[in-house]
Design an enzyme around this catalytic site. Structure first.
Site, PDB file in Angstrom:
ATOM      1  N   ALA A  65       0.866  -1.179   0.000  1.00  0.00           N
ATOM      2  CA  ALA A  65       0.000   0.000   0.000  1.00  0.00           C
ATOM      3  C   ALA A  65       0.903   1.230   0.000  1.00  0.00           C
ATOM      4  O   ALA A  65       2.069   1.157   0.392  1.00  0.00           O
ATOM      5  CB  ALA A  65      -0.883  -0.017   1.242  1.00  0.00           C
ATOM      6  N   GLY A 108       0.742  -5.026   0.936  1.00  0.00           N
ATOM      7  CA  GLY A 108      -0.488  -5.118   0.142  1.00  0.00           C
ATOM      8  C   GLY A 108      -0.248  -5.778  -1.213  1.00  0.00           C
ATOM      9  O   GLY A 108      -1.160  -6.358  -1.795  1.00  0.00           O
ATOM     10  N   GLU A 111      -0.475  -9.352  -0.555  1.00  0.00           N
ATOM     11  CA  GLU A 111      -1.894  -9.637  -0.279  1.00  0.00           C
ATOM     12  C   GLU A 111      -2.717  -9.619  -1.562  1.00  0.00           C
ATOM     13  O   GLU A 111      -3.615 -10.439  -1.744  1.00  0.00           O
ATOM     14  CB  GLU A 111      -2.439  -8.611   0.732  1.00  0.00           C
ATOM     15  CG  GLU A 111      -1.845  -8.820   2.115  1.00  0.00           C
ATOM     16  CD  GLU A 111      -2.188  -7.716   3.094  1.00  0.00           C
ATOM     17  OE1 GLU A 111      -2.002  -6.528   2.734  1.00  0.00           O
ATOM     18  OE2 GLU A 111      -2.626  -8.021   4.208  1.00  0.00           O
ATOM     19  N   GLU A 131       5.161  -5.108   6.837  1.00  0.00           N
ATOM     20  CA  GLU A 131       4.482  -4.004   7.551  1.00  0.00           C
ATOM     21  C   GLU A 131       5.026  -3.820   8.968  1.00  0.00           C
ATOM     22  O   GLU A 131       5.048  -2.723   9.504  1.00  0.00           O
ATOM     23  CB  GLU A 131       2.971  -4.272   7.634  1.00  0.00           C
ATOM     24  CG  GLU A 131       2.237  -4.196   6.306  1.00  0.00           C
ATOM     25  CD  GLU A 131       2.142  -5.525   5.575  1.00  0.00           C
ATOM     26  OE1 GLU A 131       2.975  -6.433   5.839  1.00  0.00           O
ATOM     27  OE2 GLU A 131       1.245  -5.654   4.721  1.00  0.00           O
TER      28      GLU A 131
HETATM   29  C1  HXC Z   1       5.001   4.382  -1.290  1.00  0.00           C
HETATM   30  C2  HXC Z   1       6.865   3.435  -2.202  1.00  0.00           C
HETATM   31  C3  HXC Z   1       6.537   2.179  -1.622  1.00  0.00           C
HETATM   32  C4  HXC Z   1       5.331   2.100  -0.876  1.00  0.00           C
HETATM   33  C5  HXC Z   1       8.377   1.959  -2.726  1.00  0.00           C
HETATM   34  N1  HXC Z   1       8.017   3.246  -2.862  1.00  0.00           N
HETATM   35  N2  HXC Z   1       7.511   1.291  -1.972  1.00  0.00           N
HETATM   36  N3  HXC Z   1       6.100   4.524  -2.020  1.00  0.00           N
HETATM   37  N4  HXC Z   1       4.608   3.232  -0.724  1.00  0.00           N
HETATM   38  N5  HXC Z   1       4.914   0.969  -0.341  1.00  0.00           N
HETATM   39  C6  HXC Z   1       8.697   4.297  -3.609  1.00  0.00           C
HETATM   40  C7  HXC Z   1       9.936   4.809  -2.858  1.00  0.00           C
HETATM   41  O1  HXC Z   1       9.577   5.767  -1.901  1.00  0.00           O
HETATM   42  C8  HXC Z   1      10.738   5.381  -4.002  1.00  0.00           C
HETATM   43  O2  HXC Z   1      10.221   6.634  -4.390  1.00  0.00           O
HETATM   44  C9  HXC Z   1      10.452   4.434  -5.142  1.00  0.00           C
HETATM   45  O3  HXC Z   1       9.216   3.780  -4.826  1.00  0.00           O
HETATM   46  C10 HXC Z   1      11.533   3.365  -5.297  1.00  0.00           C
HETATM   47  O4  HXC Z   1      11.712   2.725  -4.040  1.00  0.00           O
HETATM   48  P1  HXC Z   1      13.149   2.546  -3.343  1.00  0.00           P
HETATM   49  O5  HXC Z   1      12.904   2.309  -1.892  1.00  0.00           O
HETATM   50  O6  HXC Z   1      14.053   3.681  -3.696  1.00  0.00           O
HETATM   51  O7  HXC Z   1      13.670   1.230  -4.068  1.00  0.00           O
HETATM   52  P2  HXC Z   1      14.642   0.085  -3.485  1.00  0.00           P
HETATM   53  O8  HXC Z   1      15.787   0.696  -2.728  1.00  0.00           O
HETATM   54  O9  HXC Z   1      14.918  -0.804  -4.653  1.00  0.00           O
HETATM   55  O10 HXC Z   1      13.783  -0.709  -2.417  1.00  0.00           O
HETATM   56  C11 HXC Z   1      12.621  -1.415  -2.843  1.00  0.00           C
HETATM   57  C12 HXC Z   1      11.744  -1.832  -1.603  1.00  0.00           C
HETATM   58  C13 HXC Z   1      11.466  -0.571  -0.742  1.00  0.00           C
HETATM   59  C14 HXC Z   1      12.513  -2.882  -0.782  1.00  0.00           C
HETATM   60  C15 HXC Z   1      10.498  -2.467  -2.166  1.00  0.00           C
HETATM   61  O11 HXC Z   1      10.949   0.445  -1.595  1.00  0.00           O
HETATM   62  C16 HXC Z   1      10.480  -0.821   0.359  1.00  0.00           C
HETATM   63  O12 HXC Z   1      10.850  -1.361   1.416  1.00  0.00           O
HETATM   64  N6  HXC Z   1       9.226  -0.387   0.145  1.00  0.00           N
HETATM   65  C17 HXC Z   1       8.205  -0.490   1.168  1.00  0.00           C
HETATM   66  C18 HXC Z   1       7.726  -1.910   1.332  1.00  0.00           C
HETATM   67  C19 HXC Z   1       6.655  -2.022   2.421  1.00  0.00           C
HETATM   68  O13 HXC Z   1       6.921  -1.704   3.598  1.00  0.00           O
HETATM   69  N7  HXC Z   1       5.447  -2.407   2.052  1.00  0.00           N
HETATM   70  C20 HXC Z   1       4.336  -2.494   2.973  1.00  0.00           C
HETATM   71  C21 HXC Z   1       3.550  -1.211   2.973  1.00  0.00           C
HETATM   72  S1  HXC Z   1       2.225  -1.240   4.131  1.00  0.00           S
HETATM   73  P3  HXC Z   1      10.994   8.029  -4.086  1.00  0.00           P
HETATM   74  O14 HXC Z   1      10.189   9.031  -4.817  1.00  0.00           O
HETATM   75  O15 HXC Z   1      10.948   8.177  -2.611  1.00  0.00           O
HETATM   76  O16 HXC Z   1      12.380   7.817  -4.620  1.00  0.00           O
HETATM   77  C22 HXC Z   1       1.053  -2.188   3.420  1.00  0.00           C
HETATM   78  C23 HXC Z   1      -0.204  -2.413   4.236  1.00  0.00           C
HETATM   79  C24 HXC Z   1      -1.264  -3.056   3.412  1.00  0.00           C
HETATM   80  O17 HXC Z   1       1.185  -2.684   2.343  1.00  0.00           O
HETATM   81  C25 HXC Z   1      -2.589  -2.911   4.066  1.00  0.00           C
HETATM   82  C26 HXC Z   1      -3.725  -3.127   3.097  1.00  0.00           C
HETATM   83  C27 HXC Z   1      -4.017  -2.031   2.152  1.00  0.00           C
END
Ligand code: HXC
Length: 257
Positions: A65, A108, A111, A131
């Site tokens: 998400a 997400g 999921e 998360e």
């Molecule tokens: C918003 C995101 C994002 C996310 C990546 N980006 N994941 N933006 N929400 N979930 C954005 C980054 O901010 C960045 O933009 C660009 O995408 C590239 O990501 P990087 O981090 O620079 O890439 P990398 O170093 O290759 O790392 C990839 C990654 C990391 C390991 C996937 O991005 C990451 O850990 N993302 C979050 C994963 C996560 O925690 N997901 C769960 C979310 S909560 P900018 O503009 O900043 O450069 C969830 C709850 C669900 O899903 C509930 C139901 C709806």
């Protein structure tokens, strides 16, 4: 549609939904999920579509998400916005949905893949529920579906640590149907879709509903639904055609009636 692309003319009876926010690794903001919901609603009603594929980019199926959109929300904001309700359509879609996953399928994103009916993965795919690392937990079915798919011990480990599963590990635990080289994941998803699309859409729909019920109910209720749906296929001309074709040693011609 701003954040997804829908194509329904690549192969007969197969529609493709591509998540299309590549710079954000297909982070699932609210609008994107509303677009997915609307597309699924339309495709489910379209007689020219029998199987749906959802995919992302080679780098990311979806990295979760949209954290930036959620970061400053209060619990009451989250409750009132209730963004996860748009996800209900995925579960309600009657036609089979195949997730074609390459790269990150996290939070997400994992999921979303698990809410689909089957997963074809590229060898580069990484699955996880990270998360916990940002102070929250799965909210769109992860604690339930991952546990049912891979068992309590491993699900607990992934959800409590935020570790990732490789594509091959995901396959060995039963989360993923098949792992293929990265050039092949979409092709392989289409192969699976085309195989299913040749079959009776009536029987496919009833069988999908019955399999899903095994996740949602106790055995007794699941068996009752399965039996009823089995009997119901005998109301279709597809069942008559399928059995008659077997007897006559020819290929059946299913009409979805
Ligand atoms: C918003 C995101 C994002 C996310 C990546 N980006 N994941 N933006 N929400 N979930 C954005 C980054 O901010 C960045 O933009 C660009 O995408 C590239 O990501 P990087 O981090 O620079 O890439 P990398 O170093 O290759 O790392 C990839 C990654 C990391 C390991 C996937 O991005 C990451 O850990 N993302 C979050 C994963 C996560 O925690 N997901 C769960 C979310 S909560 P900018 O503009 O900043 O450069 C969830 C709850 C669900 O899903 C509930 C139901 C709806």
């Amino acid at each position: 549609m701003e954040f997804i692309k829908v194509t329904d003319n690549k192969e007969p009876y197969v529609a493709l939904i591509e998540l299309n926010r590549p710079k954000e690794l297909n982070a699932l903001n609210r609008q994107l999920m509303e677009e997915v919901r609307d597309a699924l609603q339309q495709l489910d009603k379209n007689d020219a579509v029998r199987v749906i594929i959802i995919t992302g980019s080679e780098q990311a199926f979806a990295a979760g998400a949209d954290i930036k959109q959620m970061a400053d929300k209060t619990a009451i904001d989250m409750l009132m916005i209730d963004q996860i309700s748009t996800w209900d359509q995925i579960r309600k879609t009657k036609k089979p949905i195949i997730a074609a996953v390459s790269g990150f399928a996290l939070g997400g994103g994992c999921e979303l893949a698990m809410t689909c009916d089957m997963i074809i993965a590229s060898e580069t795919a990484k699955f996880g529920q990270p998360e916990i690392k940002i102070g929250t937990m799965p909210g769109a079915g992860g604690t339930q579906r991952l546990t049912k798919a891979i068992g309590k011990a491993k699900a607990m480990e992934l959800i409590l640590t935020g570790r990732f599963l490789s594509a091959e590990e995901a396959r060995s635990y039963g989360l993923v149907n098949k792992v293929v080289p990265k050039e092949m994941y979409l092709y392989e998803a289409f192969q699976l879709a085309k195989e299913i699309a040749q079959l009776s859409p009536v029987a496919v729909q009833l069988a999908k509903e019955s399999v899903n019920r095994s996740f949602e109910t106790h055995l007794d209720e699941g068996l009752t639904l399965e039996r009823k749906n089995f009997y119901l296929t005998f109301a279709s001309t597809d069942q008559k055609e399928g059995m008659q074709a077997f007897v006559e040693k020819r290929k059946p011609d299913f009409k979805g009636k």
